[in-house]
Design an enzyme around this catalytic site. Structure first.
Site, PDB file in Angstrom:
ATOM      1  N   LEU A   1      97.992  34.974  44.730  1.00  0.00           N
ATOM      2  CA  LEU A   1      98.885  36.101  45.020  1.00  0.00           C
ATOM      3  C   LEU A   1     100.332  35.662  45.229  1.00  0.00           C
ATOM      4  CD1 LEU A   1      96.610  38.100  47.499  1.00  0.00           C
ATOM      5  CD2 LEU A   1      96.892  38.438  45.021  1.00  0.00           C
TER       6      LEU A   1
ATOM      7  N   GLU B   1     104.582  37.629  45.527  1.00  0.00           N
ATOM      8  CA  GLU B   1     105.264  38.838  46.001  1.00  0.00           C
ATOM      9  C   GLU B   1     105.079  40.027  45.046  1.00  0.00           C
ATOM     10  OE1 GLU B   1     106.495  39.324  48.932  1.00  0.00           O
ATOM     11  OE2 GLU B   1     107.458  41.275  48.545  1.00  0.00           O
TER      12      GLU B   1
ATOM     13  N   HIS C   1     102.350  40.884  43.424  1.00  0.00           N
ATOM     14  CA  HIS C   1     101.093  41.533  43.828  1.00  0.00           C
ATOM     15  C   HIS C   1     101.289  42.303  45.142  1.00  0.00           C
ATOM     16  CE1 HIS C   1      99.346  37.896  41.615  1.00  0.00           C
ATOM     17  NE2 HIS C   1      98.851  38.918  40.935  1.00  0.00           N
TER      18      HIS C   1
ATOM     19  N   GLN D   1      88.258  38.568  30.022  1.00  0.00           N
ATOM     20  CA  GLN D   1      89.563  38.890  29.445  1.00  0.00           C
ATOM     21  C   GLN D   1      90.317  37.642  28.990  1.00  0.00           C
ATOM     22  OE1 GLN D   1      90.956  40.769  33.221  1.00  0.00           O
ATOM     23  NE2 GLN D   1      92.905  39.774  32.765  1.00  0.00           N
TER      24      GLN D   1
ATOM     25  N   GLN E   1     104.401  46.791  36.376  1.00  0.00           N
ATOM     26  CA  GLN E   1     105.123  46.929  35.099  1.00  0.00           C
ATOM     27  C   GLN E   1     105.173  45.603  34.352  1.00  0.00           C
ATOM     28  OE1 GLN E   1     109.247  48.490  35.117  1.00  0.00           O
ATOM     29  NE2 GLN E   1     109.508  47.291  33.248  1.00  0.00           N
TER      30      GLN E   1
ATOM     31  N   ASP F   1     102.943  43.771  33.387  1.00  0.00           N
ATOM     32  CA  ASP F   1     101.953  43.813  32.293  1.00  0.00           C
ATOM     33  C   ASP F   1     101.932  45.250  31.756  1.00  0.00           C
ATOM     34  OD1 ASP F   1     100.479  41.048  32.581  1.00  0.00           O
ATOM     35  OD2 ASP F   1     100.813  41.817  34.584  1.00  0.00           O
TER      36      ASP F   1
HETATM   37  P1  AMP Z   1      97.212  39.513  37.751  1.00  0.00           P
HETATM   38  O1  AMP Z   1      96.729  38.928  39.023  1.00  0.00           O
HETATM   39  O2  AMP Z   1      98.227  38.661  37.042  1.00  0.00           O
HETATM   40  O3  AMP Z   1      96.119  40.033  36.865  1.00  0.00           O
HETATM   41  O4  AMP Z   1      98.049  40.807  38.164  1.00  0.00           O
HETATM   42  C1  AMP Z   1      97.492  41.801  38.977  1.00  0.00           C
HETATM   43  C2  AMP Z   1      98.436  42.964  39.041  1.00  0.00           C
HETATM   44  O5  AMP Z   1      99.682  42.540  39.548  1.00  0.00           O
HETATM   45  C3  AMP Z   1      98.719  43.574  37.658  1.00  0.00           C
HETATM   46  O6  AMP Z   1      98.788  44.988  37.774  1.00  0.00           O
HETATM   47  C4  AMP Z   1     100.037  42.975  37.312  1.00  0.00           C
HETATM   48  O7  AMP Z   1     100.793  43.757  36.410  1.00  0.00           O
HETATM   49  C5  AMP Z   1     100.707  42.905  38.656  1.00  0.00           C
HETATM   50  N1  AMP Z   1     101.787  41.919  38.664  1.00  0.00           N
HETATM   51  C6  AMP Z   1     101.725  40.627  38.273  1.00  0.00           C
HETATM   52  N2  AMP Z   1     102.931  40.050  38.376  1.00  0.00           N
HETATM   53  C7  AMP Z   1     103.788  41.003  38.830  1.00  0.00           C
HETATM   54  C8  AMP Z   1     105.188  41.029  39.128  1.00  0.00           C
HETATM   55  N3  AMP Z   1     105.962  39.964  38.971  1.00  0.00           N
HETATM   56  N4  AMP Z   1     105.707  42.191  39.575  1.00  0.00           N
HETATM   57  C9  AMP Z   1     104.931  43.300  39.727  1.00  0.00           C
HETATM   58  N5  AMP Z   1     103.614  43.333  39.463  1.00  0.00           N
HETATM   59  C10 AMP Z   1     103.047  42.204  39.011  1.00  0.00           C
END
Ligand code: AMP
Length: 296
Positions: A48, A50, A52, A76, A163, A165
């Site tokens: 995690l 910031e 997240h 995935q 946003q 992703d």
């Molecule tokens: P992940 O753990 O990378 O699968 O991401 C989990 C969620 O956090 C997804 O909805 C991502 O789009 C979001 N997320 C990842 N990085 C960021 C970021 N820098 N800013 C905002 N949301 C993010």
């Protein structure tokens, strides 16, 4: 504070429920629902940062019970991708999730989520075939299937995605609409490092030199955005301008595309709301980023 389930709106470490089993999770949320609290879900793969945690803040505004899932979803990841070495740090995740007010941390094992290979999956239409979908065959099927499973397990009122992703978030919205899932989807803004690099769990793969070069992704997006603000509307020319910035950073470009926010089809003319999406590799690390013209 809130009765027998012992789930609180604000937490200390001992109040947070950290659950590994689907049945436990369903039990734990029964109390929240009985007490009339809305449930929000923030799905993550952990490690995690910031970005997240800001999604947790968004969730907290919308619901009395915030569930974060931490699950590195093998389905995935494609062959040769980084599933095995994807960063995992459950202790740090627990600590920061607690500090940020997560009520329930759901961290199932692969066996819990997939006791057998699924016979049924959620397969996206054309929106999922482009860009990330083209470069990572099967990726969005894996994402949508696990998100659908999490939705059925948690039964949230609202789920929050980033946003960062944006194609993924748009596909989740499409799934909810097309399959009539009774869940609101919120999209939180991309959180960036002070120098502009989009936060990502994969940034920790970067060497200091790669970290510097990785900045060209956001620089390319900013350059495109600036030229658009100055009046350039031709998406071909804008893409070339962004591509030059990526070249300077020695980024191996997968794509830099100007696309329609609903279809992800390329646009000829860049307008307010057009998405500029970029993906590329810096060394062995693949990074993605995007901006929305007129909102950056
Ligand atoms: P992940 O753990 O990378 O699968 O991401 C989990 C969620 O956090 C997804 O909805 C991502 O789009 C979001 N997320 C990842 N990085 C960021 C970021 N820098 N800013 C905002 N949301 C993010």
């Amino acid at each position: 504070m809130f009765g027998p389930a012992g789930i609180r709106a604000r937490n200390t470490a001992s109040d947070v429920k950290e659950l590994y089993r689907i049945a436990q999770l369903r039990d734990a949320l029964r109390g929240a629902r009985r007490e009339g609290r809305r449930v929000a879900l923030v799905p993550t793969m952990g490690a995690l940062h910031e970005g997240h945690l800001r999604l947790v803040d968004v969730a907290r505004e919308l619901a009395g019970e915030v569930v974060m899932s931490v699950f590195v979803n093998p389905r995935q990841f494609g062959e040769g991708e980084d599933f095995e070495r994807y960063p995992r740090d459950p202790d740090a995740d627990r600590r920061v999730a607690v500090q940020r007010g997560v009520d329930v941390l759901f961290a199932p094992t692969v066996e819990e989520m997939y006791p057998a290979p699924p016979s049924v999956e959620v397969v996206p239409g054309p929106l999922g075939a482009r860009w990330e979908g083209a470069l990572r065959p099967g990726h969005f099927t894996g994402v949508l299937t696990v998100v659908a499973k999490l939705f059925n397990i948690v039964e949230p009122d609202v789920a929050v995605f980033g946003q960062k992703d944006i194609q993924q978030a748009t596909l989740v919205r499409a799934m909810v609409r097309d399959l009539n899932l009774p869940i609101a989807i919120e999209i939180g803004p991309t959180v960036r490092e002070p120098d502009g690099l989009a936060m990502s769990s994969r940034n920790r793969y970067l060497s200091p030199e790669e970290r510097r070069r990785a900045l060209s992704l956001v620089r390319a997006l900013q350059t495109v955005s600036n030229r658009w603000s100055e009046g350039e509307r031709d998406s071909g020319r804008l893409a070339t301008i962004g591509g030059t910035v990526l070249e300077e950073g020695e980024v191996l470009v997968d794509y830099l595309a100007l696309v329609h926010p609903d279809t992800f089809e390329p646009v000829q003319e860049a307008t307010d709301g057009t998405i500029v999406a970029v993906a590329g590799r810096v060394g062995a690390t693949r990074l993605i980023d995007n901006i929305i013209l007129g909102r950056a």
